[in-house]
Design a protein around this motif. Structure first.
Motif, PDB file in Angstrom:
ATOM      1  N   LEU A 426       0.818  -1.202   0.000  1.00  0.00           N
ATOM      2  CA  LEU A 426       0.000   0.000   0.000  1.00  0.00           C
ATOM      3  C   LEU A 426       0.856   1.257   0.000  1.00  0.00           C
ATOM      4  N   GLU A 427       1.934   1.222   0.744  1.00  0.00           N
ATOM      5  CA  GLU A 427       2.804   2.394   0.833  1.00  0.00           C
ATOM      6  C   GLU A 427       3.453   2.735  -0.501  1.00  0.00           C
ATOM      7  N   GLN A 500      -1.235 -10.989   8.747  1.00  0.00           N
ATOM      8  CA  GLN A 500       0.127 -10.678   8.304  1.00  0.00           C
ATOM      9  C   GLN A 500       0.607  -9.325   8.822  1.00  0.00           C
ATOM     10  N   ALA A 501      -0.342  -8.453   9.198  1.00  0.00           N
ATOM     11  CA  ALA A 501       0.021  -7.107   9.640  1.00  0.00           C
ATOM     12  C   ALA A 501      -1.032  -6.610  10.618  1.00  0.00           C
ATOM     13  N   ASP A 502      -0.711  -5.522  11.283  1.00  0.00           N
ATOM     14  CA  ASP A 502      -1.623  -4.931  12.251  1.00  0.00           C
ATOM     15  C   ASP A 502      -2.884  -4.425  11.547  1.00  0.00           C
ATOM     16  N   ASP A 503      -4.050  -4.848  12.020  1.00  0.00           N
ATOM     17  CA  ASP A 503      -5.306  -4.490  11.369  1.00  0.00           C
ATOM     18  C   ASP A 503      -5.510  -2.976  11.325  1.00  0.00           C
ATOM     19  N   ALA A 504      -5.229  -2.299  12.423  1.00  0.00           N
ATOM     20  CA  ALA A 504      -5.435  -0.854  12.476  1.00  0.00           C
ATOM     21  C   ALA A 504      -4.525  -0.140  11.483  1.00  0.00           C
ATOM     22  N   GLU A 505      -3.282  -0.599  11.376  1.00  0.00           N
ATOM     23  CA  GLU A 505      -2.350   0.008  10.422  1.00  0.00           C
ATOM     24  C   GLU A 505      -2.826  -0.186   8.992  1.00  0.00           C
ATOM     25  N   MET A 506      -3.284  -1.389   8.666  1.00  0.00           N
ATOM     26  CA  MET A 506      -3.745  -1.676   7.310  1.00  0.00           C
ATOM     27  C   MET A 506      -4.991  -0.860   6.985  1.00  0.00           C
ATOM     28  N   LEU A 507      -5.898  -0.740   7.932  1.00  0.00           N
ATOM     29  CA  LEU A 507      -7.106   0.037   7.698  1.00  0.00           C
ATOM     30  C   LEU A 507      -6.763   1.497   7.434  1.00  0.00           C
ATOM     31  N   ARG A 510      -5.323   1.810   3.920  1.00  0.00           N
ATOM     32  CA  ARG A 510      -6.345   1.679   2.872  1.00  0.00           C
ATOM     33  C   ARG A 510      -7.182   2.953   2.786  1.00  0.00           C
ATOM     34  N   ARG A 511      -7.467   3.558   3.909  1.00  0.00           N
ATOM     35  CA  ARG A 511      -8.205   4.817   3.879  1.00  0.00           C
ATOM     36  C   ARG A 511      -7.384   5.915   3.219  1.00  0.00           C
ATOM     37  N   ARG A 512      -6.090   5.943   3.509  1.00  0.00           N
ATOM     38  CA  ARG A 512      -5.222   6.923   2.853  1.00  0.00           C
ATOM     39  C   ARG A 512      -5.169   6.676   1.346  1.00  0.00           C
ATOM     40  N   LEU A 513      -5.139   5.411   0.946  1.00  0.00           N
ATOM     41  CA  LEU A 513      -5.107   5.091  -0.479  1.00  0.00           C
ATOM     42  C   LEU A 513      -6.391   5.576  -1.157  1.00  0.00           C
ATOM     43  N   GLY A 514      -7.534   5.341  -0.531  1.00  0.00           N
ATOM     44  CA  GLY A 514      -8.788   5.807  -1.096  1.00  0.00           C
ATOM     45  C   GLY A 514      -8.831   7.317  -1.216  1.00  0.00           C
ATOM     46  N   ALA A 515      -8.329   8.014  -0.180  1.00  0.00           N
ATOM     47  CA  ALA A 515      -8.313   9.479  -0.214  1.00  0.00           C
ATOM     48  C   ALA A 515      -7.369   9.992  -1.291  1.00  0.00           C
TER      49      ALA A 515
END
Length: 635
Positions: A426-427, A500-507, A510-515
């Motif tokens: 995502l990054e 595989q990763a922290d749920d809060a971090e991934m969420l 993903r919100r940043r990607l959508g924005a």
């Protein structure tokens, strides 16, 4: 048997139903009794405008939104569900309140919710009136094509037919009836006499030629309610050449009779089909894709038939915009070269694999392909590998660059939340997007779904997926108490069992990607990043919002290096040539590449590099296409 084939709502208003028109064309080839097509979605358009008292201009937008954008919430099906429900006034009131709340939870505007409720109220009357007209034709069998949001509208009309004429046959086919879903429809809705599983030509030909129900027990792909049980005949895989050219006369006759047809006619495109199945899916099915169901085996018509088909359709109907319904463009003998040579003003659309190069895209544009749907899905090579796309980030970016240069409208989607997705995937997309705002943005950003027939559905344990039952919309679409929604559903709720990763971090990512994609869409119209070639100089114009660096003139080694990476090039070869030409060290050339990558002039991936700027060659798009195709623009 005399057969009527019905295309129910919510078929795209601007597309005559290829399913109905292809099957109806069988009659012109002498197979059995006449087959009459009915484009009931145009009837629904006229009925709804009159019943709601709204302007046709407004309802066009409402119809398109329900049919194309709100399928995932089951809106089109739910609207017709009232014709099937037997819950009484109180039960209906509760159903309306629950579903309205469901829509609001998913961000549907209040004005549209009100329209949906109004359509639900009038849909049973439409189903009854249409059924009356269909029964009056004297047909023995009424077949309905069903895909996307057409299942419940078909069931509503089918039930109304059986209420009036129990001796007539109600037959359903299409994507909603493939494999176990078709038999589930028959179990849930006893008034359905038969369904077609798989491709319909063989079954429809058998129905048309039959003298009675007894003649249908061996019809290919037909599941028949016979002697108190379901008689199942296995479907056959038809060669692509068995499908006739569709006949759309009935669609245009109904369209001409439609008040306000001028709202639809200018945007009509004629669907056609050159292939069935998916050659990539045969090799390595994308993990999330269930699109082909039981028809994955790839079959294609000879390429020469493309020009013949489009000539037949466009000359017959006087419409020059066309639309391929193929899952994927054929790799080799696809007919585009001959279509380009024909020099006709036909435009068309194809779904394609995104690893096509300059020559292939140049040929497509020269052939009149002005819109494509590439399977891009992600701009992260790691994510693409997880999805089994068989492409890399560089492939996808190159595709977008060339499409932008050629004026080809690339319609694509961005997926996330696939199993094993990492923060880095995502990054890297978040870092990339500010540098590509001049390229076509995705239409949507969405989470990966689990659909029936996809590898995620068929082998969930292999991907660390736990299925949690049908998506919530199905409890509203199929509201009966004894309905097996798991057998009827196409899309399923799921959760990942391996973290595989922290749920809060991934969420948050993903919100940043959508924005960021939202900002990309806003900036795209004003973003400019292009270059022009001189004899031994390149001028670069970089006016991308927030990252643009202005005008640059590249000479000597920089000019040569830049040219070597236009539309993609091998780094080792480019670096070696520039080092030899200028006498600089290879490390100095690599430093230039790193500088350009930081500015977002180029994208580096493994052993290859790609210029992200667009060539402004001062030629029209067709001239540029002919150049890429390998021809002279002067003919």
């Amino acid at each position: 048997m005399k057969l009527v084939l019905v295309a129910p709502p919510w078929n795209n208003l601007y597309r005559p139903s290829i399913q109905v028109a292809t099957l109806a064309a069988l009659a012109s080839e002498g197979h059995g009794d006449p087959i009459t097509p009915v484009y009931a979605y145009l009837d629904w358009f006229e009925f709804a405008v009159g019943s709601l008292g709204c302007s046709p201009e407004e309802f066009v937008t409402v119809y398109d939104t329900i049919g194309e954008e709100l399928y995932g919430l089951g809106v089109g099906d739910w609207i017709f569900g009232g014709a099937l429900a037997a819950s009484g006034a109180q039960g209906e009131e509760a159903a309306r309140a629950e579903y309205a709340a469901f829509l609001r939870e998913h961000g549907v505007a209040e004005e549209l919710v009100t329209r949906v409720l109004g359509l639900r109220e009038v849909a049973p009357r439409f189903a009854a009136e249409l059924a009356g007209r269909l029964v009056a034709t004297g047909a023995d069998c009424f077949g309905f094509t069903t895909s996307f949001s057409q299942l419940v509208p078909a069931l509503a009309v089918g039930k109304a037919i059986k209420d009036r004429a129990p001796d007539r046959l109600v037959l359903l086919g299409g994507a909603n009836c493939d494999r176990p879903m078709g038999q589930a429809v028959m179990h849930a809705y006893p008034f359905v006499d038969a369904v077609v599983q798989g491709e319909g030509e063989g079954a429809v030909a058998a129905v048309s030629a039959a003298g009675s129900v007894a003649d249908l027990t061996a019809a290919p792909g037909l599941v028949l309610r016979h002697e108190g049980a379901l008689r199942v005949s296995l479907p056959t895989v038809q060669p692509a050449t068995s499908a006739p050219v569709p006949r759309y006369d009935g669609y245009f006759e109904r369209l001409r009779a439609l008040p306000w047809s001028e709202l639809i006619t200018p945007q009509v495109a004629l669907p056609f089909q050159m292939s069935r199945g998916c050659w990539w899916g045969e090799k390595m099915q994308c993990t999330f894709c269930g699109e082909n169901g039981s028809g994955m085996v790839y079959r294609s018509k000879p390429g020469r038939q493309l020009t013949e088909t489009l000539r037949t359709l466009t000359e017959r109907h006087g419409v020059f915009d066309t639309y391929a319904v193929d899952t994927i463009l054929a790799r080799n003998d696809n007919g585009l070269s001959a279509l380009a040579d024909a020099e006709v003003d036909i435009t068309t659309f194809f779904e394609v694999k995104a690893n096509l190069g300059p020559k292939e895209l140049g040929e497509m544009r020269a052939a009149g392909v002005t819109m494509v749907q590439p399977g891009i899905e992600s701009l992260s090579s790691g994510a693409l590998k997880l999805l089994r796309k068989g492409a890399t980030s560089l492939h996808n970016l190159r595709f977008l660059v060339i499409c932008q240069e050629l004026g080809i409208d690339a319609q694509w989607n961005l997926l996330s939340a696939m199993p094993e997705e990492s923060p880095g995937m995502l990054e890297e997309q978040l870092r990339l997007i500010p540098f590509i705002t001049h390229l076509a943005p995705p239409s949507t950003v969405s989470k990966v779904r689990v659909d029936r027939y996809s590898p995620y559905f068929e082998k969930p344990d292999d991907f660390g997926i736990a299925l949690r039952g049908p998506e919530k919309k199905y409890q509203y679409i199929h509201s009966g108490r004894d309905v097996d929604r798991s057998a009827l559903a196409y899309s399923f709720e799921h959760e990942q069992t391996v973290r595989q990763a922290d749920d809060a971090e991934m969420l948050a990512l993903r919100r940043r990607l959508g924005a960021r994609v939202g900002l990309w869409k806003k900036l795209h119209g004003q973003s400019r990043f292009s270059f022009r070639f001189g004899p031994e100089v390149t001028v670069l114009h970089d006016y991308r919002p927030h990252v643009g660096t202005g005008r640059y003139v590249l000479r000597a080694g920089d000019d040569q290096l830049f040219r070597s990476l236009v539309h993609g090039g091998r780094l080792m070869q480019a670096v070696g040539q520039v080092s030899e030409m200028t006498g600089t060290t290879e490390e100095q050339v690599h430093e230039t590449l790193r500088t350009w990558a930081k500015r977002g002039w180029i994208h580096l991936e493994g052993k290859r590099g790609l210029v992200l700027a667009l060539r402004d060659g001062m030629r029209d798009e067709l001239g540029r296409a002919l150049e890429l195709r390998g021809e002279s623009a002067q003919r």
